[in-house]
Design an enzyme around this catalytic site. Structure first.
Site, PDB file in Angstrom:
ATOM      1  CG  HIS A   9      23.463  -4.093 -41.375  1.00  0.00           C
ATOM      2  ND1 HIS A   9      23.994  -5.367 -41.374  1.00  0.00           N
ATOM      3  CD2 HIS A   9      24.255  -3.372 -40.564  1.00  0.00           C
ATOM      4  CE1 HIS A   9      25.056  -5.413 -40.608  1.00  0.00           C
ATOM      5  NE2 HIS A   9      25.240  -4.207 -40.094  1.00  0.00           N
ATOM      6  CG  ASN A  15      27.071  -9.019 -39.506  1.00  0.00           C
ATOM      7  OD1 ASN A  15      26.163  -8.428 -40.086  1.00  0.00           O
ATOM      8  ND2 ASN A  15      27.828  -8.412 -38.595  1.00  0.00           N
ATOM      9  CB  THR A  21      31.961  -5.035 -40.355  1.00  0.00           C
ATOM     10  OG1 THR A  21      31.761  -6.439 -40.246  1.00  0.00           O
ATOM     11  CG2 THR A  21      31.723  -4.610 -41.791  1.00  0.00           C
ATOM     12  N   GLY A  22      32.933  -2.501 -38.990  1.00  0.00           N
ATOM     13  CA  GLY A  22      33.087  -1.050 -38.925  1.00  0.00           C
ATOM     14  C   GLY A  22      32.675  -0.364 -40.203  1.00  0.00           C
ATOM     15  NE  ARG A  60      27.782  -3.330 -42.030  1.00  0.00           N
ATOM     16  CZ  ARG A  60      28.859  -2.562 -42.099  1.00  0.00           C
ATOM     17  NH1 ARG A  60      29.452  -2.335 -43.275  1.00  0.00           N
ATOM     18  NH2 ARG A  60      29.368  -2.011 -41.013  1.00  0.00           N
ATOM     19  CD  GLU A  87      28.681  -0.898 -36.194  1.00  0.00           C
ATOM     20  OE1 GLU A  87      28.443   0.034 -35.394  1.00  0.00           O
ATOM     21  OE2 GLU A  87      28.182  -2.024 -36.092  1.00  0.00           O
ATOM     22  NE  ARG A  88      33.613   0.974 -31.084  1.00  0.00           N
ATOM     23  CZ  ARG A  88      33.904   0.048 -30.190  1.00  0.00           C
ATOM     24  NH1 ARG A  88      32.966  -0.798 -29.803  1.00  0.00           N
ATOM     25  NH2 ARG A  88      35.102  -0.041 -29.674  1.00  0.00           N
ATOM     26  CE  LYS A  98      32.531  -8.691 -34.593  1.00  0.00           C
ATOM     27  NZ  LYS A  98      31.065  -8.496 -34.484  1.00  0.00           N
ATOM     28  NE  ARG A 115      28.558  -5.414 -27.209  1.00  0.00           N
ATOM     29  CZ  ARG A 115      27.608  -5.124 -28.085  1.00  0.00           C
ATOM     30  NH1 ARG A 115      27.352  -3.871 -28.361  1.00  0.00           N
ATOM     31  NH2 ARG A 115      26.954  -6.073 -28.698  1.00  0.00           N
ATOM     32  CG  HIS A 182      25.622   0.282 -39.498  1.00  0.00           C
ATOM     33  ND1 HIS A 182      26.064  -0.641 -40.408  1.00  0.00           N
ATOM     34  CD2 HIS A 182      25.332   1.408 -40.206  1.00  0.00           C
ATOM     35  CE1 HIS A 182      26.060  -0.103 -41.623  1.00  0.00           C
ATOM     36  NE2 HIS A 182      25.617   1.132 -41.522  1.00  0.00           N
ATOM     37  CG  ASN A 184      28.520  -0.519 -31.927  1.00  0.00           C
ATOM     38  OD1 ASN A 184      28.353  -0.668 -30.730  1.00  0.00           O
ATOM     39  ND2 ASN A 184      29.189  -1.392 -32.669  1.00  0.00           N
TER      40      ASN A 184
END
Length: 247
Positions: A9, A15, A21-22, A60, A87-88, A98, A115, A182, A184
């Site tokens: 996205h 972002n 966000t997840g 998104r 997303e994850r 972050k 990660r 997404h 992830n």
């Protein structure tokens, strides 16, 4: 040869704010809308067409898909929505900045949460108003399937059955497919397609709004992959993703 298009996205509001966000359902920024439109333009310029699109249930990704298809002048196309492409889930980190989280816990700890292949962030509690079980998007799935936190390994484990049982067979049956998802969830698929090790996947970053093309054989094994667009801009976008969680 089969061509599969993967599209993360466009830039979302979180972002832009550098937040985890997840599964939080945030919308695109104006820049994200432009990225989605640009993706559609470059796909059309390169002769891509689709007759089936898969996307997550998050706003998104859906907005990116709609803008991209509009730029390609594609309408009345079958679209399949699945939470397995979400997303994850970042657990208790969702909504936190972050860089500020890295200042509090250290770059190394946040890098591990972001990660590490098999170490999830701290879980969210079901009593927390942010818990995804409160979202009507997930009223039809087993609450035990709604994560409280996920590492990439968990995301792989929920994504791959959908790839193996639904997306992959549709491609082999002749569908021309785009997946709009997404960072992830797409990394999960890339890990599978390219047989990337648990350690090497840590350093793979997928930028927003830039089409990633996979050329596959009839067994859905990769022949090659590449991004569509200006190489300098692509490398800059990848570096931007990589540096998000640094203090």
């Amino acid at each position: 040869m089969i061509k599969l298009v993967l599209l993360r996205h466009g830039e979302s509001q979180w972002n832009l704010e550098n937040r985890f966000t997840g599964w939080t359902n945030v919308d695109l920024t104006p820049k994200g809308e432009l990225e989605a439109k640009s993706a559609g333009v470059v796909l059309k310029e390169n002769g891509f067409e689709f007759n089936l699109v898969y996307t997550s249930v998050l706003k998104r990704a859906i907005r990116t898909m709609e803008i991209c298809l509009s730029a390609m002048t594609i309408d009345k196309i079958p679209i399949e929505y699945s939470w397995r492409l979400n997303e994850r889930h970042y657990g208790a980190l969702q909504g936190l900045n972050k860089s500020e989280t890295a200042k509090k816990y250290g770059d190394e700890q946040v890098l591990q949460w972001r990660r590490s292949y098999d170490i999830p962030p701290p879980p969210i509690q079901k009593s927390d108003e942010r818990w995804s079980g409160n979202d009507p998007n997930y009223s039809n799935i087993d609450q035990n399937d709604i994560p409280l936190s996920e590492c990439l390994k968990d995301t792989v484990n929920r994504f791959l059955p959908y790839w193996n049982n639904t997306i992959g067979p549709s491609i082999q049956n002749g569908k021309i497919v785009m997946i709009v998802a997404h960072g992830n969830s797409l990394r999960s698929l890339v890990k599978h397609l390219d047989n990337i090790s648990d350690n090497d996947i840590i350093s793979l970053n997928i930028p927003t709004g830039i089409p990633l093309i996979y050329e596959l054989n009839s067994d859905l094994k990769p022949i090659k992959n590449y991004y569509l667009g200006n190489k300098e801009e692509i490398n800059k976008a990848i570096s931007s993703v990589k540096n998000q969680a640094k203090t």
